[in-house]
Design an enzyme around this catalytic site. Sequence first.
Site, PDB file in Angstrom:
ATOM      1  N   MET A 171      24.466   8.655   3.027  1.00 16.07           N
ATOM      2  CA  MET A 171      24.293   9.863   3.569  1.00 16.07           C
ATOM      3  C   MET A 171      24.119   9.553   4.656  1.00 16.07           C
ATOM      4  O   MET A 171      24.514  10.769   5.928  1.00 16.07           O
ATOM      5  CB  MET A 171      22.458  10.541   3.016  1.00 16.07           C
ATOM      6  CG  MET A 171      22.291  11.566   3.803  1.00 16.07           C
ATOM      7  SD  MET A 171      23.576  13.047   3.330  1.00 16.07           S
ATOM      8  CE  MET A 171      22.433  13.466   1.520  1.00 16.07           C
ATOM      9  N   GLU A 230       0.592  -1.548  -0.087  1.00 16.60           N
ATOM     10  CA  GLU A 230       0.043   0.492   0.136  1.00 16.60           C
ATOM     11  C   GLU A 230       0.882   1.263   0.123  1.00 16.60           C
ATOM     12  O   GLU A 230       0.812   1.860  -0.336  1.00 16.60           O
ATOM     13  CB  GLU A 230      -1.311  -0.006   1.302  1.00 16.60           C
ATOM     14  CG  GLU A 230      -2.616  -1.073   0.945  1.00 16.60           C
ATOM     15  CD  GLU A 230      -2.344  -2.290   1.796  1.00 16.60           C
ATOM     16  OE1 GLU A 230      -1.183  -2.516   1.854  1.00 16.60           O
ATOM     17  OE2 GLU A 230      -2.878  -3.220   1.637  1.00 16.60           O
ATOM     18  N   PHE A 275     -12.082  -6.746  13.849  1.00 16.03           N
ATOM     19  CA  PHE A 275     -11.056  -7.364  13.019  1.00 16.03           C
ATOM     20  C   PHE A 275     -10.413  -6.216  11.724  1.00 16.03           C
ATOM     21  O   PHE A 275     -10.986  -5.526  11.183  1.00 16.03           O
ATOM     22  CB  PHE A 275     -10.864  -8.977  12.237  1.00 16.03           C
ATOM     23  CG  PHE A 275      -9.566  -9.181  11.191  1.00 16.03           C
ATOM     24  CD1 PHE A 275      -8.721  -9.366  11.612  1.00 16.03           C
ATOM     25  CD2 PHE A 275     -10.264  -8.992  10.196  1.00 16.03           C
ATOM     26  CE1 PHE A 275      -7.651  -9.865  10.761  1.00 16.03           C
ATOM     27  CE2 PHE A 275      -9.121  -9.992   9.014  1.00 16.03           C
ATOM     28  CZ  PHE A 275      -8.095  -9.949  10.136  1.00 16.03           C
ATOM     29  N   GLN A 276      -9.009  -5.792  11.739  1.00 17.56           N
ATOM     30  CA  GLN A 276      -8.639  -4.804  11.208  1.00 17.56           C
ATOM     31  C   GLN A 276      -8.676  -3.889  10.906  1.00 17.56           C
ATOM     32  O   GLN A 276      -8.933  -2.887  10.318  1.00 17.56           O
ATOM     33  CB  GLN A 276      -8.741  -5.104   9.251  1.00 17.56           C
ATOM     34  CG  GLN A 276      -7.713  -6.534   8.947  1.00 17.56           C
ATOM     35  CD  GLN A 276      -7.599  -6.973   7.726  1.00 17.56           C
ATOM     36  OE1 GLN A 276      -8.337  -6.615   7.027  1.00 17.56           O
ATOM     37  NE2 GLN A 276      -6.438  -7.749   7.449  1.00 17.56           N
ATOM     38  N   LYS A 289     -17.859  -0.331   5.907  1.00 19.31           N
ATOM     39  CA  LYS A 289     -18.142  -1.294   5.376  1.00 19.31           C
ATOM     40  C   LYS A 289     -19.893  -1.459   4.653  1.00 19.31           C
ATOM     41  O   LYS A 289     -20.648  -1.363   3.386  1.00 19.31           O
ATOM     42  CB  LYS A 289     -17.328  -2.819   5.295  1.00 19.31           C
ATOM     43  CG  LYS A 289     -17.865  -3.430   4.069  1.00 19.31           C
ATOM     44  CD  LYS A 289     -17.323  -5.100   4.267  1.00 19.31           C
ATOM     45  CE  LYS A 289     -18.110  -6.074   3.366  1.00 19.31           C
ATOM     46  NZ  LYS A 289     -17.944  -7.583   3.459  1.00 19.31           N
TER      47      LYS A 289
END
Lengths: 246, 570
Positions: B485, B66, B128-129, B178
């Site tokens: 760096m 993502e 969940f999630q 949802k």
Amino acid sequence: MLICLPVLAASFCPGLKSNRPLDRYHKLEGFTGFNNENMCEADIPGKAWAGAGPGVRCLELRFLRHNLRGGVMMKHTLSVLVENNPGVLARVAGLFSRRGFNIDSLAVGRTENPRVSRMTIVVEGDDFTLEQVNKQLHKLVDVIKISDLTKDAYVDRELVMIKVFAEPSSRAEIMQLVDIFRARIVDVGPKTLTIEVTGNSGKIDAFELSLRPFGIKELVRTGKIAMLRGYKNSIKGNNHKEEDVS
Amino acid sequence: MRAFGEGAGCPDWGNRAVEITVAEALVRCLEQEGVEIVFGIPGGAILPVYDALRHSSIRHILVRHEQAAAHAADGYARVTGKVGVCVATSGPGATNLVTGIANAYMDSVPMIIITGQVATSLVGTDAFQEVDITGITLPITKHNFLVKDPAALPVIVKKAFIIASTGRPGPVLIDIPKDIAETRIKFKYPKTVELPGYKPTYRGHPSMVQQAARMIMESERPVIYAGGGVRIANAAPELLQLAETISAPVTHTLMGLGCFPGNHPLFLGMLGLHGTRYANQAVTECDCLIAVGARFDDRVVSKVSGFAPTAKIIHIDIDPAEIGKNVRTHLPIVGDVKNVLGAILPLLKKKENAAWVARVQQLKKDYALRYKREGMLKPQYVLEKLNEFKDDDAIVVTDVGQHQMWAAQYMRFKEPRSFLSSGGLGAMGFCLPAALGAKLGAPDRTVIVVIGDGGIQMNMQELGTAAEHKLPLKIIILNNQRLGMVRQLQEFYCDKRYFAVDFHFDLDFAALARLYGMEGYTVKTEEQLLEILPRALSSPEGVIVNCIVDREENVLPMVLSGSPINEAID
């Protein structure tokens, strides 16, 4: 809904704790009690109250303090109109913490228009900080208008409820104080009285101070709400939001 | 008050009130906003949206992580100037986007982020999630929405696009539970919406504009300091005209690279921490600094009191909060850079500043960028040659680190939107996915990826996305087998106590390229480079050129922390 955040008394200026030359604190109008040329942070009268318990704030003695940038630290009362959307309080509160601005108090409630809420925010800072507070608040999409009431004549009020120990021997004296301060007793218990009082910070501080010898069991204090005096609306002008977009 | 979007000319068919699901409505809204590509990864909570997307003309690019979806949308937006869109599911999908959102926020990139959320009945139960993504992204979005009322979705999307793309652009997130996405609503895409608290200022205040013109005409040693705002406002032509009219040398920020032609005699290159010494010296000596769409970032200013100490500063920016935030400003002008420059230009008269221009040319000679061409292949040499061989209209995308600074120093661009880099956030891993988005946004232009061996391994999985969609990226790896760096910082600030900066595994990136169906080359000498580079750039395929470069090379000049910008180590 009223929300009040406790004050962090000048704790963000650690550099001032020394015995620096005393030009850093200037006496302000109306206060004559302290003339110590060598006054430093620990000598600010309000500081003595900072440890006095939850909800007890520094007395608002109007000193001009200078911060490390050399700016004059002042308390400002901002009246902020916001859209009454979910999360708007989190947006405003988050902005203050994230950008390191100090909120003295914050009170939120809806206005005559149910879709719009007003936040009265007391913030301490120098001109630079205030400018940033103003501009950063403006960037929030939910913020409609901001007005700094401190620039004008305004009325401000807080509400406090104090549960004070009241043995039979001291009740009369407490009730006398209630009278003097035009407070009201809202609950009577076997050993305590619960008192409500409204007024500006100075009056409430003074009332609290006078009840302290009896023993304060519990104290709850709202944030400050404020309004401009006279005909004018508290929200006027439109600061940076001046142009329509098409 | 005029409302937003009036007369936007939306096609009529979408405005008949028909009953469809919120997810379908969302897709219709995106279509009406002219969205052509979305980047994303599906998941449980976002299923309804993906189901609706199946029937849409919008192309979906399935990335491999993502974070890459957000960076790709970002790259797409930077190249096209349109709003980039990315989609992810709730919970981990949403949190993976966070770096990409923060990156877009810091660099003012217009972006819409759509995330799924658990059903409203489960919100707040640690389901969940489930994650509070509107809370998490509060400080890194311009605004965000949690959709609670299904019927409000079209209005929210319209608002989101307006907020993301107008004023100072930025990312806007829409979180859709949802069950809401599955609810049926009467769909009508609004032509206008009301945003009482959102009124960006576009036109500069006329008296400020006049004062600015006077200050500019009175100055003898003007310097223009151009930032990303010039690109966002498409104000490059006005900037060029301003510079030529008043004979002011132009220095730029990392975000401003490309806004002024790199081959112009008044071009000074980048200023700041790793800026050219002549740019920093010119800023220090100037008597009028015209900041155009730049925000005086700490990497530019370094020590505030030592920055442009003799200059009157004119600051033109669309965001009033940037004015006076980091540096004192003598004359602020809030407004769109293009409008403000357009208003100032007619008030100016041609002037030469001959002595000043000569002084700056002398500085450019005295303090020219330099490096030693001996021993191993030098990264600066690779970039000089890349600059020589690349097409004029090629897009260069860099990651973050030494290679980024060298690219900014040694590469030249004629057009804005040709150099993409993660500036404000400095997010390693930005480059590869942003290049995907850039290539999809500008399929006809060559997209060159300049990246370190550290950065490519942060989002290397996206080589798969590039291969799948046959995107021929030209990937130039400046490989020093370490985090160069950070090593440089440890050299200067930790007394050479190097730790955790070396990769003790020699990865064969050329072989990796072949695994993904690309051409792969390894380059160790200048001769090899001169042979491979033109071939790599002209090939129709994707290419990885793995340049094994000097491991000890530092980015110079370098202004040490706390020093004024004219005191650089060279």
